[in-house]
Design an enzyme around this catalytic site. Structure first.
Site, PDB file in Angstrom:
ATOM      1  N   CYS A 109      -5.082  19.295  27.944  1.00 25.30           N
ATOM      2  CA  CYS A 109      -4.308  19.093  26.705  1.00 25.30           C
ATOM      3  C   CYS A 109      -2.867  19.559  26.842  1.00 25.30           C
ATOM      4  CB  CYS A 109      -4.968  19.825  25.552  1.00 25.30           C
ATOM      5  SG  CYS A 109      -6.689  19.420  25.391  1.00 25.30           S
ATOM      6  N   HIS A 156      -0.531  21.245  19.685  1.00 25.43           N
ATOM      7  CA  HIS A 156      -1.684  20.471  20.146  1.00 25.43           C
ATOM      8  C   HIS A 156      -2.653  20.341  18.973  1.00 25.43           C
ATOM      9  CE1 HIS A 156      -4.894  18.806  22.280  1.00 25.43           C
ATOM     10  NE2 HIS A 156      -5.631  19.902  22.337  1.00 25.43           N
ATOM     11  N   ASN A 167      -8.882  15.360  18.507  1.00 23.84           N
ATOM     12  CA  ASN A 167      -8.198  15.925  19.676  1.00 23.84           C
ATOM     13  C   ASN A 167      -8.104  14.856  20.763  1.00 23.84           C
ATOM     14  OD1 ASN A 167      -7.506  17.295  22.017  1.00 23.84           O
ATOM     15  ND2 ASN A 167      -8.997  18.950  21.751  1.00 23.84           N
TER      16      ASN A 167
HETATM   17  N1  ACO Z   1     -22.266  19.396  12.999  1.00 27.15           N
HETATM   18  C1  ACO Z   1     -23.063  20.310  12.437  1.00 27.15           C
HETATM   19  N2  ACO Z   1     -23.314  21.506  13.000  1.00 27.15           N
HETATM   20  C2  ACO Z   1     -22.715  21.782  14.170  1.00 27.15           C
HETATM   21  C3  ACO Z   1     -21.871  20.854  14.816  1.00 27.15           C
HETATM   22  C4  ACO Z   1     -21.662  19.630  14.187  1.00 27.15           C
HETATM   23  N3  ACO Z   1     -20.864  18.675  14.695  1.00 27.15           N
HETATM   24  N4  ACO Z   1     -21.415  21.406  15.957  1.00 27.15           N
HETATM   25  C5  ACO Z   1     -21.951  22.625  16.042  1.00 27.15           C
HETATM   26  N5  ACO Z   1     -22.752  22.848  14.976  1.00 27.15           N
HETATM   27  C6  ACO Z   1     -23.531  24.031  14.650  1.00 27.15           C
HETATM   28  C7  ACO Z   1     -23.851  24.836  15.880  1.00 27.15           C
HETATM   29  O1  ACO Z   1     -25.005  24.330  16.518  1.00 27.15           O
HETATM   30  C8  ACO Z   1     -24.089  26.222  15.276  1.00 27.15           C
HETATM   31  O2  ACO Z   1     -25.383  26.245  14.766  1.00 27.15           O
HETATM   32  P1  ACO Z   1     -26.312  27.547  14.956  1.00 27.15           P
HETATM   33  O3  ACO Z   1     -25.561  28.651  14.259  1.00 27.15           O
HETATM   34  O4  ACO Z   1     -27.578  27.138  14.290  1.00 27.15           O
HETATM   35  O5  ACO Z   1     -26.390  27.724  16.435  1.00 27.15           O
HETATM   36  C9  ACO Z   1     -23.130  26.255  14.078  1.00 27.15           C
HETATM   37  O6  ACO Z   1     -22.775  24.892  13.817  1.00 27.15           O
HETATM   38  C10 ACO Z   1     -21.892  27.079  14.286  1.00 27.15           C
HETATM   39  O7  ACO Z   1     -21.326  26.720  15.525  1.00 27.15           O
HETATM   40  P2  ACO Z   1     -20.043  27.459  16.033  1.00 27.15           P
HETATM   41  O8  ACO Z   1     -19.799  27.068  17.453  1.00 27.15           O
HETATM   42  O9  ACO Z   1     -20.093  28.894  15.688  1.00 27.15           O
HETATM   43  O10 ACO Z   1     -18.933  26.800  15.086  1.00 27.15           O
HETATM   44  P3  ACO Z   1     -17.415  27.161  15.045  1.00 27.15           P
HETATM   45  O11 ACO Z   1     -17.049  27.554  13.678  1.00 27.15           O
HETATM   46  O12 ACO Z   1     -16.980  28.039  16.194  1.00 27.15           O
HETATM   47  O13 ACO Z   1     -16.751  25.738  15.321  1.00 27.15           O
HETATM   48  C11 ACO Z   1     -15.741  24.415  17.053  1.00 27.15           C
HETATM   49  C12 ACO Z   1     -17.017  25.048  16.509  1.00 27.15           C
HETATM   50  C13 ACO Z   1     -15.197  23.463  16.012  1.00 27.15           C
HETATM   51  C14 ACO Z   1     -16.069  23.667  18.324  1.00 27.15           C
HETATM   52  C15 ACO Z   1     -14.698  25.528  17.312  1.00 27.15           C
HETATM   53  O14 ACO Z   1     -15.279  26.549  18.072  1.00 27.15           O
HETATM   54  C16 ACO Z   1     -13.481  25.012  18.027  1.00 27.15           C
HETATM   55  O15 ACO Z   1     -12.697  24.254  17.473  1.00 27.15           O
HETATM   56  N6  ACO Z   1     -13.241  25.473  19.291  1.00 27.15           N
HETATM   57  C17 ACO Z   1     -12.100  25.037  20.050  1.00 27.15           C
HETATM   58  C18 ACO Z   1     -12.441  23.771  20.705  1.00 27.15           C
HETATM   59  C19 ACO Z   1     -11.251  23.093  21.308  1.00 27.15           C
HETATM   60  O16 ACO Z   1     -10.162  23.188  20.828  1.00 27.15           O
HETATM   61  N7  ACO Z   1     -11.542  22.360  22.364  1.00 27.15           N
HETATM   62  C20 ACO Z   1     -10.624  21.483  22.931  1.00 27.15           C
HETATM   63  C21 ACO Z   1      -9.829  22.110  23.975  1.00 27.15           C
HETATM   64  S1  ACO Z   1      -8.697  20.983  24.495  1.00 27.15           S
HETATM   65  C22 ACO Z   1      -9.080  20.227  25.978  1.00 27.15           C
HETATM   66  O17 ACO Z   1      -8.570  20.620  26.985  1.00 27.15           O
HETATM   67  C23 ACO Z   1     -10.007  18.989  25.985  1.00 27.15           C
END
Ligand code: ACO
Length: 332
Positions: A117, A257, A287
């Protein structure tokens, strides 16, 4: 002896998005998720998805032609093409070489740059050095991705986050006191496992096992990347402002980003920076990795949010883990 370096700026931008829109409610039919979960956890409402026939180079070519038109340059003028991508058409030839062929940039050198990214900011920094040192006059920097092709559409943790698109910028020498004022780049390779596509390279060549194990898709430790992102966005923004010798109050606009609205808002809070002056389009596109920043930049410029003389701060993070920031004093 001190060599006088030429000031280099962005003289044209362009972007290109696939037509097909995949909404959160469409995703509800594919994986166990909800519009409510995706919206509150990420801010994303919909994303663009390319069709089977469209590869990264197709989107990159379209964005490049638009940027060239806005800069008033023709293909023969281009000395270098840099494509930031983690979804190249294939391992080789590079996507940059495919774009070169598509646009007929017969005088250009061409290579891909892989900083996920942060790829567009890395590309700007490299392109700027080529021009400022007299190695090139016109450089095309592109960020382009078809992440939908490496998403596991059965994994709700990742498939809701990503989209496809491309953005491009033409770099040239500009007036003294304008253009790219500085870039700061970094990486924390020891955190690399937090975000990877494990198979398909020399460590884990493609095999029946890697395909069955779904190892050609994006694998991500979301909370690890989230923690990294929240810290690094504000730090990177401050670092580049310090390097330029200006305070955050002198920044007119931020193009971050576009990964997650919570990451953008957390960075804004740490920087005490008004969200009104931060461009956000992740609700529409999700993203798009290396394409996120140049698409946002193109949209912000065309919408008149950025005007000549503005200090525009670009800041991003990505797989690697990488990070980078750049201040451009807008010159068009
Ligand atoms: N729908 C419903 N529930 C979901 C989903 C979904 N799409 N995805 C995850 N969950 C659930 C999980 O299974 C978890 O359930 P559990 O508690 O029963 O295990 C619960 O939701 C909470 O999951 P978390 O991972 O704690 O959720 P969080 O609030 O951290 O959000 C997210 C997750 C959105 C992925 C966040 O961590 C994030 O944005 N991280 C950064 C990711 C990012 O920017 N990545 C790109 C990098 S750029 C690149 O180089 C490609």
């Amino acid at each position: 002896m001190m060599k006088c370096l030429k000031p280099v700026g962005i003289v044209g931008t362009g972007s290109c998005l696939p037509e097909r829109i995949l909404t959160n409610s469409d995703l509800e039919k594919i994986v166990d998720t909800s519009d409510e979960w995706i919206t509150t956890r990420t801010g994303i409402k919909e994303r663009r998805i390319s069709d089977d026939k469209t590869a990264t180079s197709d989107l990159a070519t379209c964005a490049a032609l638009r940027a060239m038109e806005s800069a008033g340059v023709v293909a023969e003028d281009i000395d270098l093409i840099i494509v930031g991508t983690v979804t190249p058409d294939m391992a080789f030839p590079s996507t940059a070489c495919i774009v070169q062929d598509n646009i007929g940039a017969v005088n250009a050198a061409a290579f891909d740059l892989e900083a996920a990214c942060t790829g567009f900011i890395y590309g700007l920094s490299v392109g700027e050095k080529f021009i400022s040192t007299g190695q090139a006059k016109t450089v095309l920097v592109i960020g382009a991705e078809t992440l939908s092709k490496i998403c596991n559409w059965e994994d709700r943790n990742t498939c809701v986050l990503f989209g496809d698109g491309a953005g491009a910028a033409v770099l040239r020498e500009v007036e003294e006191g304008s253009g790219i004022m500085s870039t700061v780049l970094g990486a924390e390779g020891w955190k690399g496992k937090a975000l990877m596509q494990p198979a398909g390279g020399s460590r884990m060549p493609a095999s029946h096992e890697t395909i069955e194990g779904k190892k050609h898709y994006i694998h991500m430790d979301g909370s690890e990347v989230f923690k990294f992102a929240v810290n690094i966005m504000a730090q990177a923004a401050r670092k580049v402002a310090e390097k330029v010798g200006i305070g955050m109050e002198q920044i007119n606009y931020i193009i971050p980003h576009q990964a997650n609205i919570r990451i953008v808002e957390a960075a804004a809070k740490r920087l005490n920076f008004d969200m009104e002056r931060i461009y956000v389009n992740l609700d529409s596109y999700g993203n798009m990795s290396a394409a996120s920043i140049p698409v946002a930049l193109d949209e912000a410029a065309k919408a008149g949010k950025i005007v000549k003389g503005d200090n525009v701060l670009l800041v991003g993070f990505g797989a690697g883990l990488t990070w980078g920031s750049c201040i451009v004093r807008w010159s068009i």
